[in-house]
Structures are given as structure tokens and as C-alpha cells.
Enzyme design. Structure first.
Site, PDB file in Angstrom:
ATOM      1  CG  MET A 211      -4.330  10.787   1.470  1.00  0.00           C
ATOM      2  SD  MET A 211      -3.009  11.935   0.785  1.00  0.00           S
ATOM      3  CE  MET A 211      -1.407  11.056   0.925  1.00  0.00           C
ATOM      4  CB  SER A 212      -3.818   6.937   7.405  1.00  0.00           C
ATOM      5  OG  SER A 212      -3.400   5.882   6.644  1.00  0.00           O
ATOM      6  N   GLY A 213      -1.452   8.104   5.495  1.00  0.00           N
ATOM      7  CA  GLY A 213       0.200   7.843   5.358  1.00  0.00           C
ATOM      8  C   GLY A 213       0.534   6.619   5.465  1.00  0.00           C
TER       9      GLY A 213
ATOM     10  CB  ILE B 173       0.261  -0.052   3.569  1.00  0.00           C
ATOM     11  CG1 ILE B 173       1.831  -0.127   4.015  1.00  0.00           C
ATOM     12  CG2 ILE B 173       0.225  -0.893   2.196  1.00  0.00           C
ATOM     13  CD1 ILE B 173       1.938  -1.561   4.657  1.00  0.00           C
TER      14      ILE B 173
ATOM     15  CB  SER C 182      -4.663   6.096   2.580  1.00  0.00           C
ATOM     16  OG  SER C 182      -3.552   6.357   3.276  1.00  0.00           O
TER      17      SER C 182
ATOM     18  CG  MET D  50      -9.467  13.417   9.279  1.00  0.00           C
ATOM     19  SD  MET D  50     -11.011  12.487   9.795  1.00  0.00           S
ATOM     20  CE  MET D  50     -11.650  12.205   7.982  1.00  0.00           C
TER      21      MET D  50
ATOM     22  CB  CYS E 262     -14.425   6.512  14.531  1.00  0.00           C
ATOM     23  SG  CYS E 262     -13.141   7.744  14.261  1.00  0.00           S
TER      24      CYS E 262
ATOM     25  N   GLY F  13      -9.171   3.735   2.194  1.00  0.00           N
ATOM     26  CA  GLY F  13      -8.664   2.305   2.046  1.00  0.00           C
ATOM     27  C   GLY F  13      -9.094   1.315   2.655  1.00  0.00           C
TER      28      GLY F  13
ATOM     29  CB  CYS G 104      -6.108   5.749  15.851  1.00  0.00           C
ATOM     30  SG  CYS G 104      -7.512   6.751  16.508  1.00  0.00           S
TER      31      CYS G 104
END
EC number: 2.8.1.13
Length: 377
Positions: free
Chosen positions: A12-14, A16, A18, A37, A104, A128, A201
């Protein structure tokens, strides 16, 4: 399904994508466990003064609470710096242009997701990514996503079979527009209207500033060098080879009376070769550190194509395996700006057969002439 088979760990990246995955899998009857993470902190990740966790963690926690799912935060900043950021810096310092997302995914994020899946007793791992999976003869292949503008299959060629066989990509058959509409229909209108994340990122601005910040002695270690032409004649000074990439035109800070492009970088001599756009075109390419599901399948493929950068069009090609383990790629369409360090990803139609890293191209014409008989058609 057995109880464990119903548990799926979602990265979960927070954002849309995921968020949509979590909701979608819940609706399909899975017991969703989320992990976010924390890899790298930069100022833009913190919206309010005194905020202890970056925005993506807070957004993921809020979504998890709303959906009633178990959620964890993996603070992996130290490992991320030691693995991914180090790779990124080392590649530029070696005269190559890195693609940190390619490294990554297999070396870092999916490895950590596997560890957390085992720790939380989850059989499956979901992300996602806009791509799909297909099983053929006991092997699992990555297939391009239905949304060609968002397809992320290019980044995942290094994923090993043991991880792929645990993966789910629920968004692979959807477009980004459809994902936004889905989120909105489930009562997440604000989330559906959210913006896209950065491609790299951990870089807030320009990668050159990042190099200077994290390698404060870069100018001492590399220093100024010479721009040269294809004959080796000096054209003027540059700031150091690490600040340039193949195909670069802007920011060269040299006036030659006509547009100039970076053709080659020689880290040993600290020279950067300049020329015109036609000189960037290539008939052949060398690829190293190859990872393919079946080498024989790759070599005999009649409808083979290769992508040499993210979002570039696939170029029809042939490949030959050299004695040193490298692949010699013969382009059957126009190719330009072959960039050492970037990924070359091979496709049969929409199916990923594997990939490798673009190597330095020294003596490419001689190597091609000596290996013509190895091409399969």
C-alpha cells in the site's frame, strides 16, 4: 480456499492504485493485509509541520482503518539507502544511466513483501502494477497491461519465478480512467481524483543535485573533462561525465552552432562524445546480466521485439547469444540513444520473455560482424 489462501498482502502506497486493489480484493472475498514501506523521506512527503510519518503512510493507515484491514509499516529506510540509492549513485559514477525502479522491484520491494507475507501468514502478494500474468508450460510470464499508457511490465523483468507465482496484479485488465471511476463508485471520490506519484520516489528535483548532496566529493573524484567529437577532437570542457546521459541535448552548456547530443560516455577518460541526432541511431546493441525464463525460446522467437526505455515503442529485433553470456541484439526497426545501464526488455507480442541491462557498446561493429551466423533468420 483454505484460510491462508484467502489472505493476501497488498503493498500500500496510499495512492489511487493500491487503494483500488485493497477494495477490489476485499470484494472478491480475500482477507487483505496491508504493508506500507517507508523508504526515503523528502520534504514534499510531509504536508504539515511536525508530522512524524510521511503522507503515504498516513493515507494508507486511514484507508486501512476505513476498510477494517490489518496494516503494517515497514521502516526500511536504512536498507533502501544501502541497496537502491547506492546502486543509483554507483551507476552514474560508472558512466551508466540507472533505472532504479527496475532494481527496486525484484531486489527490494517484492523481497520485503515476500518477507511480510510470510510473517503475516499470507499466501498471496498483490500490487497496483498495470500488468498481467499468464501461465505457460509451468512458467509464469508477465503480460502487458490493457492500458498501454500505464503498462509497467518493463520494470518487472527481473522478478524470479518463486515471487511471480505468488503475485497478483488486479489492475492489469483496467485502464487508469476505469480505476479512478471504480474508486469513486465505492465512495472514495477524493482519492479517485488524486495525482500521480513521482517516477523516482527519492529524488525531489534534479538527479545531479542529488548526486552532489550524497557524493559531496564528486567533483574531486571526477572533475572536469572534455567534450569530444566522433573523431576524438576536443570541443570544450564539461563538468564531469556523471552529469550527462546518452541522448541528452539540453543543459550541455556548449555552443557548437548546431544542436548537439551526447553520443557516448567514457568514464575511464572522463570524455563525453557529442554529435548529431543521426549518430545516435544504432543497428546493434549489447545486453548483459540477462534474465530470461527460457533462453531457447528467446533465441528462436520469430516475433521478437525489445523496449530500450520505459514507454518507448517495442522495436522488432533478433538476438544472438555470445560466448561471454551477453546478448547481441540486431534491430529490425529504427533504434536510437542506446544507453548503458538502462533495461532492454524482450517481448513476444504482449508477453515478457525476459530482459537485461544495456552494456557499454565498445567494438559493437566488430562483434556484430563476427557473429552474423548466430542470428536465427
Amino acid at each position: 480456499m483454505k484460510e491462508k489462501d484467502k489472505r493476501v498482502l497488498v503493498g500500500m502506497s496510499g495512492g489511487i492504485d493500491s487503494s483500488a486493489v485493497c477494495i477490489m480484493l476485499q470484494e472478491q472475498g480475500y482477507e487483505v493485509v496491508g504493508v506500507t514501506m517507508r523508504t526515503w523521506d523528502i520534504p514534499s512527503h510531509f504536508s504539515t509541520p511536525g508530522q512524524s510519518q510521511p503522507d503515504e503512510v498516513l493515507e494508507a493507515q486511514a484507508l486501512a482503518a476505513r476498510l477494517g484491514i490489518e496494516h503494517h509499516v515497514a521502516d526500511v529506510r536504512k536498507e533502501f539507502k544501502e541497496v537502491i540509492v547506492k546502486y543509483f549513485i554507483d551507476e552514474y559514477m560508472s558512466g551508466r544511466t540507472p533505472n532504479p525502479c527496475v532494481m527496486c522491484n525484484p531486489l527490494f520491494k517484492e523481497r520485503i513483501l515476500c518477507e511480510w507475507a510470510d510473517r503475516t501468514d499470507c499466501a498471496w502478494i498483490a500490487t497496483g502494477h498495470y500488468c498481467q500474468l499468464k501461465d505457460i508450460n509451468g512458467a509464469r510470464y508477465i503480460v502487458t497491461g490493457d492500458d498501454s499508457t500505464k503498462d509497467q511490465s518493463y520494470f518487472l523483468w527481473k522478478l524470479p519465478q518463486d515471487i511471480l507465482k505468488r503475485m497478483m496484479f488486479p489492475l492489469g485488465g483496467m485502464t487508469k480512467t476505469e480505476v479512478r471511476a471504480y474508486l469513486a463508485s465505492k465512495g472514495f471520490e477524493a482519492k479517485a481524483k488524486g495525482g500521480e506519484s513521482m517516477e523516482i520516489c527519492f529524488i525531489d528535483k534534479d538527479y545531479r543535485e542529488f548526486l552532489k548532496e550524497h557524493c559531496p566529493d564528486i567533483d574531486e573524484r571526477i572533475g572536469a573533462g572534455w567534450f569530444v567529437d566522433s573523431k576524438g577532437l576536443k570541443l570544450g570542457q564539461h563538468k564531469g561525465f556523471a552529469y550527462y546521459t546518452i541522448g541528452q541535448r539540453k543543459g550541455l552548456e556548449i555552443a557548437l552552432g548546431k544542436p548537439a547530443y551526447v553520443l557516448k560516455i567514457n568514464p575511464a577518460k572522463n570524455t563525453v562524445m557529442l554529435g548529431d541526432a543521426d549518430q545516435l541511431k544504432a543497428e546493434y546493441m549489447l545486453v548483459e546480466q540477462v534474465n530470461v525464463i527460457c533462453m531457447e525460446e528467446l533465441l528462436r522467437c520469430k516475433e521478437l521485439s525489445v523496449r530500450i526505455r520505459y514507454r518507448s515503442r517495442p522495436i522488432p529485433c533478433q538476438v544472438a547469444l555470445l560466448d561471454n553470456g551477453q546478448l547481441l541484439v540486431k534491430f529490425e526497426g529504427e533504434a536510437s540513444a542506446i544507453t548503458p545501464g538502462q533495461s532492454a526488455v524482450f517481448y513476444e507480442g504482449n508477453r515478457v520473455l525476459g530482459g537485461g541491462f544495456i552494456a557499454f557498446q565498445q567494438a559493437i561493429k566488430k562483434i556484430a560482424a563476427e557473429n552474423q551466423e548466430k542470428f536465427n533468420r
